[in-house]
Design an enzyme around this catalytic site. Structure first.
Site, short mmCIF file in Angstrom:
data_model
loop_
_atom_site.label_atom_id
_atom_site.label_comp_id
_atom_site.label_asym_id
_atom_site.label_seq_id
_atom_site.Cartn_x
_atom_site.Cartn_y
_atom_site.Cartn_z
N GLU A 41 1.03 -1.16 -0.06
CA GLU A 41 -0.09 0.04 0.05
C GLU A 41 0.87 1.29 -0.22
O GLU A 41 1.96 1.20 0.88
CB GLU A 41 -0.92 -0.05 1.13
CG GLU A 41 -1.59 1.41 1.41
CD GLU A 41 -2.62 1.07 2.70
OE1 GLU A 41 -2.05 0.34 3.63
OE2 GLU A 41 -3.45 1.89 2.96
N CYS B 159 -5.29 -3.02 1.93
CA CYS B 159 -5.47 -3.37 3.52
C CYS B 159 -6.46 -3.35 4.29
O CYS B 159 -7.12 -4.44 4.44
CB CYS B 159 -4.38 -2.05 4.06
SG CYS B 159 -3.55 -2.45 5.65
N LYS C 226 -9.26 2.63 -1.95
CA LYS C 226 -9.42 2.15 -0.56
C LYS C 226 -10.89 2.48 -0.27
O LYS C 226 -11.31 3.60 -0.32
CB LYS C 226 -8.59 2.39 0.24
CG LYS C 226 -8.31 1.69 1.52
CD LYS C 226 -7.25 2.28 2.45
CE LYS C 226 -6.99 1.34 3.75
NZ LYS C 226 -5.65 1.62 4.38
#
Lengths: 269, 280
Positions: A40, A142, A103
């Site tokens: 990330e 993540c 994200k």
């Protein structure tokens, strides 16, 4: 022959896009894998705080340059989606073509401050499936792996492999590295429930007061940890993944069933 | 200073600023359970302005003059003129020459390097300020301004070692204007700022730019977030100097932050805790 995926567990220099870009190029140029997956925010570092405003343009330029070199690469950057609106993003580069994944779940508990800087992606428009060398894969970043829906959605949309670039810092050290065990449990569960390969690539090294523990890993659709990278240091590992394992899981699981009613209930809660 | 910046920084209401800062000092002293405040008075513009603000905020203001061999005689005279301006009596100020203490520290450290000794001086002053503050149950009121704080032009745990920084959000040029507004003599307002840690040291000489330009660069870069080329054109300053100022700000960030704690737990003091100062 399966798909050879390289887990590029790097130690990015916080805010130094030039340095991080060079590292990406070195790895891509020396990799024998089909796909190289970086952590990330791999081009920028994670604990950026107000540095996001200084590096976002540069990180996007770096992605454009990466696309000149790569076959299949997943790299982390800060993308400006509209003027002044930044998102924690992963660039998916396939044969020179760039697309972006955003994200969805932005952590803002404990040490995290992502909602202060980033806008979340919208599942209704931003879920994507890619295909490379006959393998369908999805990418989710993540924190998204700490929720059921992103990976479940990608799997039902057709993904056989889920790439998870991450920046997981070390915390709650007890007799074991608890955060590592939690990730193992999460990835095993996602893989087993959804019949997918989980490819987790974590950042490593210190950024401000945080230390990212590395330990990248690949989990098969049967819930087995197939390979792991070193803890606390940079590492590169290549793992070959195949569709037989996906089939083995899905022939004998209820993955294909999804009762929408549950989500209607959840939505009302 | 470009007109654009001058309007933003200097066309402000210094009456309101004074009222606000005085009220905040008064409130902070009360909320922290202290009875007053102490300030180190050097005869420069920052400590003069801070001394006047403190004396407006509380009757319990104490002033410490701590000259050394590198302090220009004129600075001491200026400090005395500020004592007069705030109607200080012998009960609320002291003069301590720090040469002897400094020399003991330098000998113990085995160095006469001017930078090391200069920083020792700043830290000796901090120790004396805290000793007096504790004796009186007072706060140590810092004198750093925004320009110096941003450039890292202060000594960590020296003049940076204080309880509050009342003028820490005012650039040097704003502090000067506030100084004039508060009736501080023009010769103090107009003299070149100097930490006087060694003879002949001036801030502008060391940095290589005058404060009007420095403040313009700091403001345009870190508040308006403009790029270096635009700032260079607006301030008519060579881009290498702009970069130099930006670099000073970046490399001194550690001086403005608490010491780094290497995380082990799930609740680390710096990075997780968000408790306010008014806690418990």
């Amino acid at each position: 022959m399966g798909l050879r995926v390289e887990l590029a567990q790097i130690r990015p220099k916080l805010g130094d896009v030039t340095h991080n870009f060079q590292k990406h190029i070195e790895i891509i140029n020396t990799s024998s894998a089909d796909c190289v997956v970086f952590p990330e925010l791999s081009l920028t570092g994670y604990v950026l705080r107000d540095l996001v405003f200084e590096i976002y343009k540069e990180s996007e330029k770096a992605v454009n340059k990466l696309s000149e070199h790569s076959k299949c690469v997943i790299a982390g950057l800060v993308k400006e989606v509209r003027p002044g609106i930044l998102r924690n993003s992963a660039a998916v580069i396939i044969e020179g073509k760039i697309d972006y994944i955003y994200k969805f779940y932005l952590p803002t508990y404990g040490l995290f401050e992502e909602r202060r800087y980033f806008q979340p992606g919208d599942p209704r428009t931003d879920l994507r499936i890619y295909e490379y060398k006959g393998y369908k894969f999805g990418v989710t970043i993540c924190e998204d792996a700490w929720h059921y829906e992103p990976i479940e959605a990608l799997a039902l949309m057709g993904a056989e492999v889920i790439m998870i670039p991450a920046a997981s810092p070390m915390r709650r050290l007890s007799s074991t590295l608890a955060i590592k065990e939690q990730w193992e449990a999460l990835l095993k569960a996602h893989s087993i429930i959804n019949g997918v390969w989980s490819v987790f690539v974590n950042t490593v090294g210190s950024q401000e007061e945080e230390f990212f523990w590395g330990g990248s890993m690949v989990v098969s659709p049967l819930g087995e940890i197939i390979s792991t990278a070193k803890l606390f240091e940079e590492d590169r590992i290549i793992t070959e993944i195949n569709l037989n394992e996906v089939r083995k899981n899905r022939f004998f699981s209820s993955f294909r069933d999804h009762l929408q009613g549950f989500h209607e209930v959840l939505h009302k809660l | 200073m470009p007109d654009y910046v001058r309007k933003k920084l200097l066309l402000v209401d210094f009456d309101k600023i004074t009222e606000y800062l005085v009220e905040r000092i008064r409130e902070y002293i009360k909320e922290s359970g202290k009875e007053g405040g102490i300030v180190g008075l050097s005869g420069g513009i920052d400590s003069s302005v801070t001394a006047v603000l403190l004396s407006k905020a509380t009757k319990n203001a104490y002033f410490l003059l701590m000259p050394s061999s590198s302090t220009p005689h004129q600075d001491l005279q200026h400090a005395y003129s500020i004592l007069k301006l705030v109607n200080a009596t012998e009960k609320n100020y002291s003069v301590i020459n720090i040469d002897e203490i400094t020399s003991l520290f330098s000998k113990a450290a085995g160095t006469d390097d001017k930078l090391v000794v200069g920083n020792i001086k700043a830290r000796v002053r901090m120790i004396l300020l805290y000793a007096f503050a504790q004796k009186h149950n007072y706060l140590v009121v810092g004198t750093g301004d925004k320009s110096e704080l941003m450039l890292g032009y202060f000594t960590k745990y020296g003049d940076g070692g204080v309880d509050i920084l009342p003028i820490g959000d005012l650039y040097k040029t704003q502090v000067r204007a506030l100084g004039l507004h508060l009736g501080i003599p023009e010769e103090i307002v107009k003299k070149p700022p100097s930490p006087a840690l060694w003879e002949g040291q001036t801030a502008e000489g060391e940095i290589g730019l005058d404060y009007e330009t420095i403040d313009s660069i700091l403001y345009l870069k870190f508040e308006e977030m403009l790029d270096e080329e635009t700032i260079s054109k607006m301030t008519n300053t060579d881009i290498s100097l702009i970069n130099r100022i930006i670099k000073m700000v970046k490399t001194s960030q550690h001086k403005r932050l608490p010491p780094e704690i290497f995380r082990l737990s799930g609740r680390a003091i710096n990075s997780d805790w968000r408790y306010p100062r008014q806690w418990g």
